[in-house]
Write a protein that holds these residues in place. Structure first.
Motif, PDB file in Angstrom:
ATOM      1  N   SER A  90       0.832  -1.199   0.000  1.00 40.77           N
ATOM      2  CA  SER A  90       0.000   0.000   0.000  1.00 40.77           C
ATOM      3  C   SER A  90       0.869   1.253   0.000  1.00 40.77           C
ATOM      4  CB  SER A  90      -0.908  -0.031   1.227  1.00 40.77           C
ATOM      5  OG  SER A  90      -1.624   1.148   1.330  1.00 40.77           O
ATOM      6  N   THR A  99      -0.428   7.308   4.700  1.00 42.67           N
ATOM      7  CA  THR A  99      -1.453   7.834   5.594  1.00 42.67           C
ATOM      8  C   THR A  99      -0.962   7.752   7.036  1.00 42.67           C
ATOM      9  OG1 THR A  99      -2.506   5.712   5.932  1.00 42.67           O
ATOM     10  CG2 THR A  99      -3.256   6.986   4.041  1.00 42.67           C
TER      11      THR A  99
ATOM     12  N   GLN B 495      -4.849   4.090  -9.531  1.00 43.45           N
ATOM     13  CA  GLN B 495      -4.138   3.668  -8.315  1.00 43.45           C
ATOM     14  C   GLN B 495      -5.017   3.921  -7.095  1.00 43.45           C
ATOM     15  OE1 GLN B 495      -1.079   2.112  -8.195  1.00 43.45           O
ATOM     16  NE2 GLN B 495      -1.356   2.049 -10.409  1.00 43.45           N
ATOM     17  N   ALA B 496      -4.948   2.981  -6.165  1.00 41.87           N
ATOM     18  CA  ALA B 496      -5.788   3.090  -4.966  1.00 41.87           C
ATOM     19  C   ALA B 496      -4.922   3.090  -3.717  1.00 41.87           C
ATOM     20  CB  ALA B 496      -6.767   1.926  -4.915  1.00 41.87           C
ATOM     21  N   LYS B 497      -5.411   3.760  -2.727  1.00 41.91           N
ATOM     22  CA  LYS B 497      -4.710   3.825  -1.451  1.00 41.91           C
ATOM     23  C   LYS B 497      -5.587   3.187  -0.388  1.00 41.91           C
ATOM     24  CE  LYS B 497      -1.294   5.676   0.880  1.00 41.91           C
ATOM     25  NZ  LYS B 497       0.036   5.102   0.617  1.00 41.91           N
ATOM     26  N   SER B 498      -5.018   2.253   0.363  1.00 43.91           N
ATOM     27  CA  SER B 498      -5.780   1.654   1.457  1.00 43.91           C
ATOM     28  C   SER B 498      -5.898   2.668   2.580  1.00 43.91           C
ATOM     29  CB  SER B 498      -5.072   0.392   1.946  1.00 43.91           C
ATOM     30  OG  SER B 498      -5.685  -0.044   3.133  1.00 43.91           O
ATOM     31  N   ILE B 499      -7.103   2.938   3.032  1.00 42.92           N
ATOM     32  CA  ILE B 499      -7.272   3.941   4.096  1.00 42.92           C
ATOM     33  C   ILE B 499      -8.107   3.379   5.250  1.00 42.92           C
ATOM     34  CG2 ILE B 499      -6.953   5.975   2.628  1.00 42.92           C
ATOM     35  CD1 ILE B 499     -10.023   6.213   2.505  1.00 42.92           C
ATOM     36  N   ARG B 500      -8.080   2.070   5.418  1.00 47.12           N
ATOM     37  CA  ARG B 500      -8.889   1.453   6.482  1.00 47.12           C
ATOM     38  C   ARG B 500      -8.303   1.813   7.852  1.00 47.12           C
ATOM     39  NH1 ARG B 500      -8.996  -3.902   9.330  1.00 47.12           N
ATOM     40  NH2 ARG B 500     -11.042  -4.857   9.016  1.00 47.12           N
ATOM     41  N   PRO B 501      -9.132   2.280   8.774  1.00 50.94           N
ATOM     42  CA  PRO B 501      -8.612   2.522  10.125  1.00 50.94           C
ATOM     43  C   PRO B 501      -8.233   1.200  10.793  1.00 50.94           C
ATOM     44  CG  PRO B 501     -10.830   3.439   9.865  1.00 50.94           C
ATOM     45  CD  PRO B 501     -10.571   2.583   8.681  1.00 50.94           C
ATOM     46  N   GLU B 502      -7.116   1.195  11.482  1.00 51.60           N
ATOM     47  CA  GLU B 502      -6.667  -0.023  12.165  1.00 51.60           C
ATOM     48  C   GLU B 502      -6.486   0.280  13.646  1.00 51.60           C
ATOM     49  OE1 GLU B 502      -6.424  -2.903  10.814  1.00 51.60           O
ATOM     50  OE2 GLU B 502      -6.373  -2.454   8.657  1.00 51.60           O
ATOM     51  N   GLY B 542      -9.562  10.580   4.358  1.00 54.63           N
ATOM     52  CA  GLY B 542      -9.191   9.211   4.735  1.00 54.63           C
ATOM     53  C   GLY B 542      -7.732   9.028   5.071  1.00 54.63           C
ATOM     54  N   TYR B 543      -6.940  10.119   5.033  1.00 50.98           N
ATOM     55  CA  TYR B 543      -5.512   9.970   5.347  1.00 50.98           C
ATOM     56  C   TYR B 543      -5.275   9.805   6.841  1.00 50.98           C
ATOM     57  CZ  TYR B 543      -3.307  10.109   0.862  1.00 50.98           C
ATOM     58  OH  TYR B 543      -2.861   9.739  -0.388  1.00 50.98           O
TER      59      TYR B 543
END
Lengths: 154, 921
Positions: A90, A99, B495-502, B542-543
């Motif tokens: 990513s 991010t 292009q995609a960016k993963s922005i899932r909160p962890e 989403g950053y």
């Protein structure tokens, strides 16, 4: 991230090799004629294996097809090896800044991996050495010690 | 002489007409025909709004069809193997009469259309049986209402009973007598019931006898008849139950049963079979070697067993490890087939498609390159190299034993979970699909070939769910896969960016639902929300994320367990529970946030998430632990919200829908006359008319014109029976867009008539609805045309839609006049004079007049008529002494950069042909 991935991969190899050696050792113990001595070594080996499993837990979580066989709690967070790969992908595949979440994950995962590698190296240096001495004293061939997991010894 | 309108310009065409007098006579008839076609009208006088809308509403389907839909059964007329029936799970049955080149739906209008099995009576192939209610036991399957029979090859169907079986896995027709039929019923998936087991009819379905019943938790997941003796049948009993948080696959009820007297008596087969608890079992009987039967058994030590003595004794042919490779999710698959000509060749279907030539000892994969997750296989008994495979991505056909496959891509059976749209001109529509990722496509391709598969763009993989384009930057799309695999994709480069909160490792991991909600704030396009067990807010696209709630669920630990068990433990994420499933922010006031959960909580915050109140206890008549399917904060009042609950996972199929006007302190049910059979997936409030509501249920779409006091079915003329999982009202274009779980995306263009429809409207003798701005799009063919193998979705009719209501039939010559700003009538269109709702389209063109004021005689096509210039026009209809008028604004095609002055010159040139061509007068 790439360094952590590299270390993780090395650690994974080391853990697999140690596991195979420990497993292969069990039939060898039958060569010990002194049953009392044999039992003592078996107990020692059993404890060593348990300790090894706990120490190297994060190097044992392998992702399988769709994560189907992963236990519920591991599934929720994601196995660390999968997270590591996904995170690197990513971060590196998108031409933009990482991010906040990626950065904090990278720090956390790095910390966990490095701590576990320290424990693994300690196991290799100390626990395996001691065990090898015990084996040697009983006429059993030593198990092969893998190299310590560091960035230097490629 | 050959004439191609596209090949000549306007002046050439007028020359052509002037030189072909006799041809022009024939053209007159054609003109009349085409003018009549320009008027798209729906007749009949309405007694009630329901009748009125039933005859007026016409939906258009835009696909996507690239991926087909989950296909769970296939049957073929063996003597005419070009006639194929396919049960495409949630969409019904499709038929091909040309070896799979083209398909059309044959079972799609019935009360329920989810299908578990389709079976052709080979002795009388016009007799076709359908067992409703898919039997794959996945979390998203819907229910059926028994068995249906057709005696005319699928043209018409009759429900033959067994309604409460809800899920049917197999129908077996006796080879000698098509009136003798056996039905394997799984029974309720989400609760115990007694209408399950094996049923038999000997009178073509008039009466049924339950001939095998185990218990209220055990259904029959497979049933096969011995090919040499139709009195011998084998049945696989399956104890199973879905809960909202767990799938139980297997139990003491599971086992294999055999009858040798057509079901009068049964015995449980055990000799050589594994002892202990079994799960799902697949069965197959050899046609080439009577007595050979295979059983694919989920078990702690699973495998494949083979019998060579009609099931009396069994031997294992496949070890546990091999089984796990070829049947990795037993509850979802467990399908085994034996080659009709070789008793040692067997096929096992699961995530992969596998074949073994040694009775199951070794397998090799066959389905390379085709969609995984296989459920059905047809093997041609006269040519075993001819295979038809049904999987989560539709249907694939092979003629070389599976080496290569031809995918069927013209069945519009996409299973939409969620919808999105952007503000492009024309706008694009987005959707997340079951096992087929997220896609985006045009609402109008501006391509005369329609909306084709090639117009759809793949956005992201996995099971696709929410897709939300940034309303200000259409190329930025937020979308998620299962359990909030959230990405921010830039469509300019893909292009995609993963922005899932962890969750930090120091905290327990977050729980995200299979279908986890995301939302862009209606107040700020950079403020994004997503929800797991907490609500998260990002103010930078989403950053970075901030957790803005405590755990809003019950956090019941007993519901946070392995998803599937007890035999095959599995966590695909489909059963992750105690999660937020619905979020909404008030468009009226920022910071008023609503969250609903899958375990029965409904929480509201009036201060941007600082404090929360669980208001579910204030809802009257709502069963405990109901799954919140949707919340819609009102566009008009800060304290008003609508909420829908879906309790079918507790075996309750009723709709639950409520309204509050005081931030959840009090609620009233707005269920009114909604059918009691059909849970609710979505509710939407029209952004302009607060009395206009829409709900999507498991079986269709309804509208309320009176804020939930009553509901009208919006099926109209052509919407098939299908679950409506999401609804969107495009706020600029006022189109109603629905995402169906089984038939893709449908659009009802320009619903202005619904916003104005009310008692006053219907009391008028004549009512002219406000006319939506019309975009002057130029349409072209943008590629090669295909034959029948391609899918083509419908574009909207180009031009301005003029919608009107007539209380009674009219007579006389009544015309719709279009006037320009100078007050000159530029076009007259015919008015439909039958009572009812009608829409007549003006194609934004006019026929120029000669200097003597008379119109030229031309074919009213784009090449012959002249485009009007963008601007304001007036629509006028005179009925008796009353004149009805409405403004109409024509907007330019944004792809052309013509300056207003140039547009005027173009229009002026169109009107002045006669000055340059005096012979045309």
């Amino acid at each position: 991230m790439i360094k952590i991935n590299h270390l993780y991969a090395k650690a994974l190899t080391a853990v697999r090799n140690i596991s195979r050696s420990l497993e292969a050792l069990k039939p060898e113990l039958n060569k010990i004629s002194d049953q009392k001595q044999k039992a003592e070594i078996e107990i020692y080996l059993d404890n060593l294996c348990k300790n090894f499993e706990v120490t190297t837990e994060i190097f044992r979580t392998e992702g399988t097809l769709m994560g189907l066989s992963i236990p519920y709690k591991t599934f929720l967070r994601g196995p660390i090896n999968i997270r590591l790969i996904a995170l690197q992908q990513s971060v590196s595949s998108f031409p933009g800044e990482p991010t906040t979440s990626e950065l904090s994950q990278a720090n956390e995962i790095s910390e966990v991996v490095l701590k576990s590698i320290d424990k693994l190296n300690n196991f290799i240096q100390k626990d395996l050495d001691e065990f090898n001495k015990l084996l040697e004293n009983n006429g059993i061939s030593k198990i092969q010690k893998p190299a310590l997991v560091t960035l230097e010894n490629r | 002489m050959r004439f191609s309108p596209e090949s000549i310009n306007k002046v050439d065409f007028i020359h052509f007409i002037s030189g072909n007098f006799y041809f022009c006579h024939r053209l007159i008839l054609l003109i009349i025909l085409i003018i009549s076609l320009l008027s798209i009208s729906y007749p009949q006088f309405p007694e009630k709004p329901q009748d009125l809308l039933d005859k007026f509403i016409t939906w258009r389907n835009i696909g996507p069809a690239v991926m087909g839909g989950r296909t769970v059964d296939i049957d073929v007329v063996e003597r005419q193997p070009w006639i194929i029936y396919a049960a495409v799970g949630p969409s019904g049955v499709w038929k091909s009469e040309n070896n799979g080149i083209s398909w059309y739906p044959v079972f799609f209008k019935e009360t329920t259309v989810s299908v578990g099995d389709v079976t052709v009576a080979q002795s009388s192939p016009n007799i076709v049986w359908v067992g409703t209610g898919e039997a794959t036991a996945r979390n998203s399957v819907t229910v059926g209402d028994g068995v249906y029979k057709s005696t005319d090859g699928g043209k018409t169907w009759t429900n033959m009973g067994l309604k409460e079986t809800r899920h049917i896995s197999r129908i077996v027709i006796s080879r000698g007598d098509p009136n003798v039929v056996y039905v394997a019923a799984m029974g309720h998936l989400w609760g115990p019931n007694s209408e399950r087991g094996v049923y038999k009819t000997i009178d073509g379905g008039k009466t049924w006898t339950k001939i095998l019943y185990i218990n209220e938790n055990t259904g029959i997941c497979d049933l096969v008849m011995d090919p040499s003796d139709s009195q011998i049948l084998y049945a696989a009993a399956y104890e199973h139950r879905r809960r909202p948080y767990k799938m139980v696959s297997g139990g003491p009820g599971s086992g294999i049963y055999k009858t040798t007297d057509g079901g009068l008596t049964w015995k449980k087969l055990t000799k050589g079979l594994p002892e202990g608890v079994m799960g799902r079992i697949g069965l197959a009987a050899s046609r080439s070697k009577p007595g050979v039967v295979y059983a694919l058994i989920e078990h702690q030590n699973p495998g494949i067993w083979r019998s060579e003595d009609f099931g009396e004794t069994w031997k294992r042919t496949c070890d546990s490890k091999t089984y796990k490779n070829v049947n990795n999710r037993p509850f979802y698959y467990s399908q085994i087939y034996v080659d009709p000509n070789d008793d040692k060749t067997i096929y096992v279907l699961s995530t992969g498609l596998y074949v073994s030539n040694d009775m199951g000892q070794k397998f090799r994969g066959l389905g390379g390159g085709i969609h995984p997750d296989h459920h059905a296989l047809w093997i041609d008994p006269t040519n075993p190299l001819h295979l038809i495979d049904g999987n989560d991505g539709g249907i694939d056909i092979s003629y070389d034993g599976g080496k290569t496959w031809l995918p069927v891509t013209n069945i519009d059976a996409a299973e939409v979970y969620q919808l999105g749209y952007d503000f492009s001109v024309p706008y694009r529509v987005y959707c997340g699909l079951q096992d087929n990722g997220c896609w985006g496509g045009p609402s109008n391709s501006l391509d005369s070939r329609g909306i084709l598969n090639e117009h759809w763009e793949f956005i992201s993989g996995g099971d696709g769910f929410f897709v939300r384009p940034d309303p200000k930057n259409s190329f930025i799309v937020y979308c998620n896969s299962q359990n909030n695999g959230l990405t921010r994709k830039d469509l300019r480069h893909g292009q995609a960016k993963s922005i899932r909160p962890e969750a930090p490792l120091s905290e327990p991991p977050y729980r995200f639902n299979w279908n986890a909600p995301i939302m862009i704030s209606p107040h700020d396009n950079q403020t994004i929300y997503c929800a797991g067990n907490f609500l998260f807010q990002s103010k930078d696209g989403g950053y970075s994320w901030e957790k803005i709630s405590p755990d809003l669920t019950t956090n019941d630990k007993t519901k946070q367990v392995d998803g599937v068990g007890p035999i095959t433990v599995e966590n695909s994420g489909a059963e992750v529970h105690c999660t937020i499933t619905a979020i909404s922010e008030s468009p009226v006031k920022p910071g008023i946030l609503w969250c609903g959960t899958d375990d029965g909580n409904l929480q509201v915050s009036q201060d941007g998430g600082k404090t929360w109140v669980n208001v579910v206890k204030n809802i009257p008549g709502l069963p405990k632990e109901s799954w919140c399917s949707r919340i819609e904060a009102s566009h008009f009042e800060a304290g008003t919200a609508y909420v829908a609950f879906d309790n079918h996972r507790n075996d309750d199929y009723a709709p639950y829908i409520y309204k509050t006007s005081d931030f959840g302190k009090t609620w009233k049910s707005i269920r009114a006359n909604l059918p009691s059979f059909g849970w609710i997936h979505v509710i939407r409030e029209h952004p302009v008319n607060k009395n206009l509501l829409f709900v999507g249920t498991e079986f269709g779409i309804y509208a309320s014109l009176d804020c939930g006091l009553s509901w009208i079915n919006l099926k109209g003329i052509n919407l098939p029976t299908v679950a409506v999982h999401d609804i969107a009202i495009h706020p600029r274009d006022n189109d109603l867009i629905i995402g169906t779980h089984g038939r893709g995306i449908w659009i009802l263009d320009d619903i202005g008539f619904l916003t104005e429809l009310g008692p006053d409207t219907l009391d008028s003798d004549f009512y002219l609805f406000k006319i939506r701005n019309a975009q002057s799009f130029q349409v072209a063919s943008r590629g090669e045309t295909f034959g029948s193998f391609g899918f083509s979705g419908k574009n909207p009719i180009n031009g301005a839609g003029i919608t009107y209501f007539l209380k009674k039939d009219l007579s006389g010559d009544i015309r719709i006049k279009i006037l320009d700003q100078a007050g000159e009538t530029i076009v007259e269109l015919p008015l439909d004079k039958k009572a009812g709702l009608h829409r007549t389209y003006w194609n934004l063109q006019f026929v120029p007049k000669a200097s003597d004021g008379k119109k030229y005689l031309v074919i009213p096509t784009m090449t012959a008529m002249c485009n009007v210039i963008p601007g304001d026009y007036l629509v006028s209809i005179k009925i008796g002494d009353k004149e009805y008028q409405s403004n109409l604004r024509v907007l330019p095609d944004p792809r052309f950069e013509l300056l207003p002055e140039a547009q005027k010159k173009t229009a002026s040139a169109g009107r002045r042909f006669d000055q340059n061509q005096p012979s045309l007068r």
